[in-house]
Write an enzyme that holds these catalytic residues in place. Structure first.
Site, PDB file in Angstrom:
ATOM      1  CG  ASN A 181      49.513   9.280  64.547  1.00 52.00           C
ATOM      2  OD1 ASN A 181      48.787  10.168  65.012  1.00 52.00           O
ATOM      3  ND2 ASN A 181      49.251   7.992  64.702  1.00 52.00           N
ATOM      4  NE  ARG A 213      49.078   9.810  76.570  1.00 56.57           N
ATOM      5  CZ  ARG A 213      50.354   9.648  76.345  1.00 56.57           C
ATOM      6  NH1 ARG A 213      50.849   9.897  75.166  1.00 56.57           N
ATOM      7  NH2 ARG A 213      51.137   9.231  77.319  1.00 56.57           N
ATOM      8  CB  CYS A 253      43.678   8.637  76.415  1.00 58.52           C
ATOM      9  SG  CYS A 253      44.654   7.393  75.599  1.00 58.52           S
ATOM     10  NE  ARG A 274      48.528   6.786  74.014  1.00 59.75           N
ATOM     11  CZ  ARG A 274      48.059   7.418  72.944  1.00 59.75           C
ATOM     12  NH1 ARG A 274      46.804   7.742  72.869  1.00 59.75           N
ATOM     13  NH2 ARG A 274      48.858   7.717  71.954  1.00 59.75           N
ATOM     14  CG  ASP A 321      57.713   5.555  81.740  1.00 52.85           C
ATOM     15  OD1 ASP A 321      57.024   5.732  80.717  1.00 52.85           O
ATOM     16  OD2 ASP A 321      58.044   4.429  82.136  1.00 52.85           O
ATOM     17  CG  ASP A 327      47.278   3.738  65.396  1.00 53.90           C
ATOM     18  OD1 ASP A 327      46.965   3.464  66.561  1.00 53.90           O
ATOM     19  OD2 ASP A 327      48.098   4.629  65.106  1.00 53.90           O
TER      20      ASP A 327
HETATM   21  N1  EPU Z   1      54.677   4.105  76.789  1.00 54.43           N
HETATM   22  C1  EPU Z   1      55.168   4.117  78.081  1.00 54.43           C
HETATM   23  N2  EPU Z   1      55.947   5.167  78.470  1.00 54.43           N
HETATM   24  C2  EPU Z   1      56.253   6.196  77.634  1.00 54.43           C
HETATM   25  C3  EPU Z   1      55.748   6.184  76.322  1.00 54.43           C
HETATM   26  C4  EPU Z   1      54.964   5.109  75.918  1.00 54.43           C
HETATM   27  O1  EPU Z   1      54.914   3.212  78.857  1.00 54.43           O
HETATM   28  O2  EPU Z   1      56.960   7.117  78.052  1.00 54.43           O
HETATM   29  C5  EPU Z   1      53.860   2.968  76.353  1.00 54.43           C
HETATM   30  C6  EPU Z   1      52.430   3.408  76.050  1.00 54.43           C
HETATM   31  O3  EPU Z   1      51.639   3.403  77.224  1.00 54.43           O
HETATM   32  C7  EPU Z   1      51.984   2.367  75.054  1.00 54.43           C
HETATM   33  C8  EPU Z   1      53.261   2.056  74.289  1.00 54.43           C
HETATM   34  O4  EPU Z   1      54.328   2.501  75.110  1.00 54.43           O
HETATM   35  O5  EPU Z   1      51.567   1.205  75.704  1.00 54.43           O
HETATM   36  C9  EPU Z   1      53.349   2.681  72.923  1.00 54.43           C
HETATM   37  O6  EPU Z   1      53.291   4.077  73.023  1.00 54.43           O
HETATM   38  P1  EPU Z   1      53.993   5.052  71.969  1.00 54.43           P
HETATM   39  O7  EPU Z   1      54.756   6.059  72.753  1.00 54.43           O
HETATM   40  O8  EPU Z   1      54.705   4.273  70.932  1.00 54.43           O
HETATM   41  O9  EPU Z   1      52.728   5.736  71.308  1.00 54.43           O
HETATM   42  P2  EPU Z   1      52.392   7.272  71.213  1.00 54.43           P
HETATM   43  O10 EPU Z   1      53.552   8.035  70.726  1.00 54.43           O
HETATM   44  O11 EPU Z   1      51.733   7.711  72.464  1.00 54.43           O
HETATM   45  C10 EPU Z   1      51.656   7.082  68.704  1.00 54.43           C
HETATM   46  C11 EPU Z   1      50.434   7.418  67.899  1.00 54.43           C
HETATM   47  C12 EPU Z   1      49.325   6.438  68.225  1.00 54.43           C
HETATM   48  C13 EPU Z   1      49.820   5.028  67.907  1.00 54.43           C
HETATM   49  C14 EPU Z   1      51.108   4.730  68.691  1.00 54.43           C
HETATM   50  C15 EPU Z   1      51.711   3.378  68.375  1.00 54.43           C
HETATM   51  C16 EPU Z   1      50.610   9.796  67.663  1.00 54.43           C
HETATM   52  C17 EPU Z   1      50.045  11.128  67.948  1.00 54.43           C
HETATM   53  N3  EPU Z   1      50.001   8.764  68.210  1.00 54.43           N
HETATM   54  O12 EPU Z   1      51.293   7.220  70.071  1.00 54.43           O
HETATM   55  O13 EPU Z   1      48.241   6.766  67.362  1.00 54.43           O
HETATM   56  O14 EPU Z   1      48.843   4.099  68.249  1.00 54.43           O
HETATM   57  O15 EPU Z   1      52.086   5.751  68.403  1.00 54.43           O
HETATM   58  O16 EPU Z   1      51.954   3.272  67.029  1.00 54.43           O
HETATM   59  O17 EPU Z   1      51.590   9.664  66.940  1.00 54.43           O
HETATM   60  C18 EPU Z   1      46.003   6.819  66.649  1.00 54.43           C
HETATM   61  O18 EPU Z   1      46.382   7.465  65.663  1.00 54.43           O
HETATM   62  O19 EPU Z   1      44.843   6.325  66.741  1.00 54.43           O
HETATM   63  C19 EPU Z   1      46.936   6.601  67.757  1.00 54.43           C
HETATM   64  C20 EPU Z   1      46.537   6.250  68.974  1.00 54.43           C
END
Ligand code: EPU
Length: 422
Positions: free
Chosen positions: A25, A94, A118, A123, A126, A311
């Site tokens: 990540n 994603r 997903c 996810r 916005d 995670d």
């Molecule tokens: N969310 C929103 N709107 C947005 C962005 C996020 O509602 O615009 C919500 C998501 O739906 C979720 C929450 O906020 O419920 C957290 O999402 P976040 O944006 O923090 O996560 P991400 O950037 O999509 C990264 C990691 C994930 C990890 C999460 C939380 C990467 C590529 N992915 O995802 O990793 O679980 O942060 O720490 O960095 C994994 O490695 O298995 C994995 C899923």
């Protein structure tokens, strides 16, 4: 062709040293950020995992040259001549949307396919879009694509307060803000170590970011044409890979050492492992776990860093499944992450799901069964369950595990697991 499976027989005591690779990540975002500068960037400690290959493909479709030699990745962005990331890549990963901030920052435009749902939840994007809008980006969403444009006058700094400390939104915003006129402040920013890694990398490219690792990140914008490629940058160690192997050690006795990770990044998971009954020793870049006493029930709730990482939730659920007593797990980040519990129940676990709580009554022993990975971390969790189950467990849908764990089976085998992939 027959589906590849991981076959694991329970009962072996694991001991030895597991080398930890760079964080998935983090490296995905470093790769995307390399877009900001024209020229060749080298990222070391790059894990050879399929998500990294997909991000490599994303960059190649933009016109970059990408090579991975062992754990050394070279990205030459000189030839970038496209600003589009198509659906066939976004649907596979994603995190492809991490190119949005770098593309609007350097080129003033981007066309990126909208990710759908997903396995772990809906996810949304916005917060990414609202934050970038505050910097002056206009979005038009049509035919499944986000079309982003920046006015001729360029991006302008803003004071942005995120509704939730989203990792991806913080990153896209931080990268774009590097190219905005003036000083941007991001409040309620995510604090994950991977955000700091990205900020440190951007600063070496010529950005002026401070406050990374705290909830308030300040970005002093610079001329977008002033960024320089980084000749060599080592990705931070993967705290989630390390945490996964520590659970293996807690389940199967140890002593097991994970080498190549900063223990501070796992402060809360280590505290929980102690509460389960494990003994922990730490050094600058390693953690050793062992356990002699029975596992004891422990409650867990996931929260943004420095809270307990979502995670690692499925892997820790395996500990609760065989611990003495009742544990409550609360999942606050991703609504579908409990899909994993259904597979664990097939292995004899006693779990009741109530909304975003899982009530887990520890059982004496799990029983080996054919199971399927529903996502990356669930896949790892099922293999861990197989390590302590009676008889053989076969895990299917291995593409999920390959997304984020390099040589998962080989690393477990090297420390004594009875495991094979065929
Ligand atoms: N969310 C929103 N709107 C947005 C962005 C996020 O509602 O615009 C919500 C998501 O739906 C979720 C929450 O906020 O419920 C957290 O999402 P976040 O944006 O923090 O996560 P991400 O950037 O999509 C990264 C990691 C994930 C990890 C999460 C939380 C990467 C590529 N992915 O995802 O990793 O679980 O942060 O720490 O960095 C994994 O490695 O298995 C994995 C899923």
């Amino acid at each position: 062709m027959q589906e590849e499976l991981i076959k694991v027989s329970g009962g072996a005591r694991l001991s030895g040293v597991v080398p930890i690779t760079g964080a998935k990540n983090s490296v995905l975002k470093l790769m995307a950020a390399s877009i900001l500068a024209s020229g060749a960037t080298t990222i070391t400690n790059t894990p050879a995992i399929s998500d990294v290959f997909i991000m490599g493909e994303v960059l190649k479709r933009l016109g970059a040259q990408v090579h991975l030699d062992g754990h050394v990745m070279t990205i030459d962005t000189t030839g970038i001549n496209s600003y589009e990331t198509p659906y066939d890549l976004v649907v596979q990963m994603r995190a492809s949307v991490a190119v949005l901030g770098p593309l609007v920052g350097r080129f003033g435009r981007a066309r990126v396919a909208m990710p759908g749902g997903c396995q772990i939840g809906s996810r949304k994007l916005d917060m990414h879009l609202l934050g970038l809008e505050e910097l002056g980006v206009s979005f038009e969403v049509s035919h499944g694509y986000i079309n982003a444009t920046v006015p001729k006058t360029g991006l302008k700094a803003a004071h942005v307060t995120l509704e939730f400390a989203s990792v991806g939104a913080t990153e896209n915003l931080m990268v774009a803000a590097c190219c905005a006129k003036g000083t941007t402040v991001i409040e309620n920013a995510a604090r994950e170590p991977e955000i700091s890694d990205l900020a440190n990398f951007l600063n070496l490219m010529g950005a002026r970011i401070s406050g990374q690792g705290t909830p308030v990140i300040t970005v002093e914008g610079v001329d977008p044409s002033s960024f320089v490629p980084v000749p060599s940058y080592s990705t931070v160690g993967d705290r989630i890979e390390a945490g996964t192997f520590l659970v293996a050690g807690a389940l199967a006795g140890g002593p097991l050492t994970v080498q190549g990770v900063n223990p501070e990044f796992l402060a809360l998971p280590l505290k929980k492992l102690k509460s389960f009954g494990a003994h922990i020793e730490t050094g600058e870049d390693f953690i050793t776990i062992s356990r002699e006493e029975p596992l004891k029930a422990t409650d867990i709730q996931t929260l943004p860093y420095p809270g307990f990482p979502t995670d690692l939730q499925p892997q820790f659920m395996v500990l609760t499944a065989v611990a003495q007593g009742t544990s409550v797990i609360t999942e606050n980040i991703f609504e579908n992450r409990f899909m994993f519990a259904d597979e664990l129940i097939r292995m004899g676990a006693n779990i009741r799901i109530e909304g975003h709580h899982a009530i887990v009554e520890g059982v004496e022993q799990l029983s080996g069964a054919p199971v399927r990975a529903s996502d990356l971390r669930a896949g790892a969790g099922l293999v861990l369950a197989g390590l302590v189950a009676d008889g053989e467990t076969t895990v299917g849908e291995l593409t999920h595990i390959d997304r984020g764990y390099e040589g998962f089976v080989d690393k477990l085998k090297a420390v004594g697991a009875q495991i094979e992939r065929a």
